[in-house]
Design an enzyme around this catalytic site. Structure first.
Site, PDB file in Angstrom:
ATOM      1  N   GLU A 398      -9.010  -3.349  -9.088  1.00  0.00           N
ATOM      2  CA  GLU A 398      -9.510  -2.962  -7.767  1.00  0.00           C
ATOM      3  C   GLU A 398      -9.877  -1.481  -7.680  1.00  0.00           C
ATOM      4  OE1 GLU A 398      -7.360  -6.790  -7.179  1.00  0.00           O
ATOM      5  OE2 GLU A 398      -6.933  -4.917  -8.275  1.00  0.00           O
ATOM      6  N   PHE A 421      -8.178 -10.775  -1.828  1.00  0.00           N
ATOM      7  CA  PHE A 421      -7.367 -10.844  -0.619  1.00  0.00           C
ATOM      8  C   PHE A 421      -7.156  -9.407  -0.147  1.00  0.00           C
ATOM      9  CE2 PHE A 421      -6.376 -14.670  -2.933  1.00  0.00           C
ATOM     10  CZ  PHE A 421      -6.357 -15.652  -1.953  1.00  0.00           C
ATOM     11  N   ALA A 422      -7.102  -9.219   1.171  1.00  0.00           N
ATOM     12  CA  ALA A 422      -6.924  -7.864   1.701  1.00  0.00           C
ATOM     13  C   ALA A 422      -5.666  -7.213   1.156  1.00  0.00           C
ATOM     14  CB  ALA A 422      -6.884  -7.901   3.231  1.00  0.00           C
ATOM     15  N   HIS A 465      -0.546 -12.660   0.252  1.00  0.00           N
ATOM     16  CA  HIS A 465      -1.901 -13.138   0.516  1.00  0.00           C
ATOM     17  C   HIS A 465      -2.151 -13.319   2.009  1.00  0.00           C
ATOM     18  CE1 HIS A 465      -1.090 -14.356  -3.648  1.00  0.00           C
ATOM     19  NE2 HIS A 465      -2.387 -14.357  -3.848  1.00  0.00           N
TER      20      HIS A 465
END
Length: 659
Positions: A398, A421-422, A465
């Site tokens: 990321e 996912f955030a 999640h």
């Protein structure tokens, strides 16, 4: 001590290399005097390392980007930045590059194709990937050079950036200045391999070890490699062996360095050795040496006086606030009359696809977003339409991908990065809050990046999640945060987020993806950021919500038709529509704020404070916040239902109405 091989270099080139090393050395010697006089606040010395900065920069073309560190003064002087601007930068004057907002070499300049570091060191490696990706996509046949130290190679960003560069075969020269110490920590405590260059094997990458104190070896080797990479794009890891002759910064000192080590490396001084070589070869004599130094000293003194004469910065609150974001004038594209019923997930996919069609320079990056279509299938079919160059699967990294988005922006391109996912944004948190958010304020470089953030509970996905973590980012100046609750809004706001040249975090609630349907215009359209939606009107109470909480509020009101409420769907959390909030609060006199996030530190707290400060005399009751439990988000349905604020809202609403 140093063996030189001219390799056919002419006299003019040799003298130019000498002058290019001498200038940063003389500037540094002057800066050390000014530091002792208290006329500058801090200095990170590159004395003894000039050959690397100068040699690499001389091997690069003027339109190729270099990402230097704080010991690379030679990069800036070799690119011929006017010295008075550098001096103004170090004194915090307006003619510097950051308007007094940052110091040292924490700046960039598009005019000279230089992108300076941030104190976290690692992110610039991934930024170089993004710049190089843009060059490759545009077939520019350019090289990007990025610097780090041996200490920086211990950071995760180093691994991620090299891995991405290798997988994508990006034309990047990763230049590691191995100068013996990371502040006071020696290399023996930094890594446990013989040479940093050995790490390239694990990335399937070419590597070279170069004598960083030999200007001719640095220049000729890097020049040959740069030419090769322009023809055959690929990343190369370069380890420059050198030594730091002064402290990490001047206040640090060098007491931790054995004296015999200092003495040994002093004999390898890159400038003194090369100067002696040129004299022995009859290329310069003592009179020429004196004349060259006098010219540079005169230039330094003239530019230094110009910087000293420059007025100090006069603080302007409006200027400070206006520079946090790049100015953006919203352009409305009205929706067409033809609509189709879409789920939230379909509207996002359609909006993203239409933005890809509208912007040829828009790149999508994320885990599994290509052939697989993303874990939620939002980009399903995109590869067939737009190709793998524009719809790019990424390794699980990321941080590097957020940084690559920043690099694309520096190179004039747009990107949408999907966080699977955030929750996973934590692995890329540093470049979001320290690089994307601060770049425009620091040196007027925008971050044209949208981060898509699938978020939220209600789907039994557990602690890793299910977070709705918007408050981490509404707190950070320089970021914009969008959080739609309906398909229509999601499509129009996503289009605007992509058009906006500033970094936007676009939250998409997973529980709404396939449960909410709405008639949505089929063609491309935009909606303004910072404009709330008034879903229902009434005089009893104001209900403020966003995301899934909007639907919880509406469902509750459907059970109580006798309650006449203003229902405000914020849609955008940064910028925030305070006008809509205040107007409604002043009308109804009672306000309840519903959020899915846990209570303490959530955005509801700030909205409550804003209402209390600006609408107090109109209120008939305290502002009420309703939020989820102060726990991580549990997995099993019974616990998740208890956790969520959804079922608490009705009771709190009725209590406030009865106040």
């Amino acid at each position: 001590m140093i063996e030189y091989n001219k390799k056919g270099l002419n006299k003019e080139t040799l003298i130019d290399l000498y002058k290019s090393m001498l200038k940063p050395r003389l500037i540094e010697e002057k800066m050390l005097i000014l530091l002792r006089q208290g006329k500058i606040s801090k200095w990170f010395s590159g004395i003894g390392q000039e050959a690397i900065s100068v040699g690499v920069t001389k091997a690069m073309l003027d339109d190729e980007y270099i990402l230097p560190m704080h010991r690379n003064l030679g990069v800036f002087t070799t690119r011929k930045i006017p010295l008075f601007r550098l001096f103004s930068q170090w004194q915090g004057k307006a003619n510097g590059f950051t308007k007094g907002r940052d110091r040292s070499f924490h700046f960039g300049t598009q005019d000279f194709k230089i992108v300076g570091m941030i104190s976290h060191l690692g992110p610039q490696l991934g930024v170089a990937d993004g710049i190089a990706l843009a060059s490759k996509l545009k077939d520019k046949n350019q090289v990007t050079a990025v610097f780090t130290g041996e200490g920086g190679t211990s950071e995760g960003d180093f691994h991620e950036a090299l891995n991405v560069a290798s997988v994508w075969q990006l034309p990047v020269l990763f230049c590691v200045e191995n100068n013996g110490y990371g502040l006071s920590t020696p290399t023996s405590e930094q890594y446990n391999c013989k040479d940093i260059a050995d790490r390239a094997l694990g990335y399937g990458m070419e590597s070279h070890i170069i004598d960083g104190n030999n200007i001719l070896e640095v220049y000729t080797k890097v020049n040959d490699l740069a030419k090769s990479v322009r023809k055959n794009p690929r990343p190369i890891l370069l380890e420059f062996k050198t030594f730091r002759m002064r402290g990490h910064e001047e206040a640090s000192g060098t007491k931790y360095v054995p004296q015999d080590l200092m003495d040994a490396w002093a004999k390898k001084d890159p400038l003194e050795n090369f100067q002696a070589f040129l004299k022995n070869e009859g290329i310069i004599d003592e009179a020429q040496e004196v004349a060259i130094k006098e010219d540079i000293v005169q230039e330094i003194n003239e530019h230094l006086q110009q910087a000293f004469d420059e007025a100090i910065i006069t603080p302007s609150e409006s200027e400070e606030l206006n520079d946090v974001y790049q100015n953006y004038t919203y352009q409305e594209v009205s929706p067409n009359d033809t609509t189709e019923e879409l789920r939230l997930i379909d509207a996002i996919s359609q909006g993203l696809k239409q933005s890809m069609e509208r912007h040829d320079d828009l790149i999508i990056m994320g885990q599994d977003v290509a052939e697989y279509g993303g874990v939620f299938k939002i980009t399903d079919g995109f590869v067939e339409q737009f190709g793998r160059d524009r719809v790019r699967n990424t390794p699980i990294c990321e941080s590097a991908i957020v940084e690559a988005g920043m690099g694309l922006s520096i190179a004039g391109m747009k990107s949408v990065v999907e966080m699977q996912f955030a929750d996973f944004v934590t692995s890329g948190f540093n470049p979001v809050v320290n690089y994307l958010a601060k770049s425009h304020y620091r040196w007027s470089q925008n971050a044209d990046v949208v981060l898509r953030m699938p978020c939220g509970a209600g789907v039994a996905a557990g602690p890793f999640h299910s977070q709705t973590n918007e408050a981490w980012f509404t707190k950070t100046p320089g970021l914009k945060v969008v959080y739609p609750a309906f398909p229509y809004d999601a499509k129009g706001l996503l289009a605007t987020a992509i058009n906006d040249p500033n970094p936007v975090l676009f939250f998409e609630h997973k529980a709404l993806y396939r449960s909410i349907r709405q008639d949505v215009p089929t063609a491309y359209f935009t909606l303004p950021l910072g404009k709330a939606s008034l879903l229902r009107e009434g005089h009893d109470i104001t209900i403020i919500a966003y995301g899934a909480a909007v639907h919880w509020a509406l469902n509750t009101l459907d059970k109580h038709p006798d309650i006449h409420a203003d229902v405000i769907d914020l849609r955008s959390l940064q910028p925030l529509d305070t006008e809509a909030i205040y107007t409604s609060a002043q009308k109804t006199g009672k306000v309840i704020i519903l959020q899915e996030d846990s209570l303490f530190g959530g955005i509801a707290s700030d909205i409550s404070a804003l209402i209390m400060e600006n609408c107090f005399e109109h209120l008939d009751a305290p502002v009420k916040r309703v939020a989820s439990l102060e726990t991580p988000i549990p997995f099993i349905n019974q616990l998740e239902d208890q956790y969520l604020s959804r079922d608490k809202f009705e009771g709190e609403l009725l209590n406030l109405l009865a106040y």
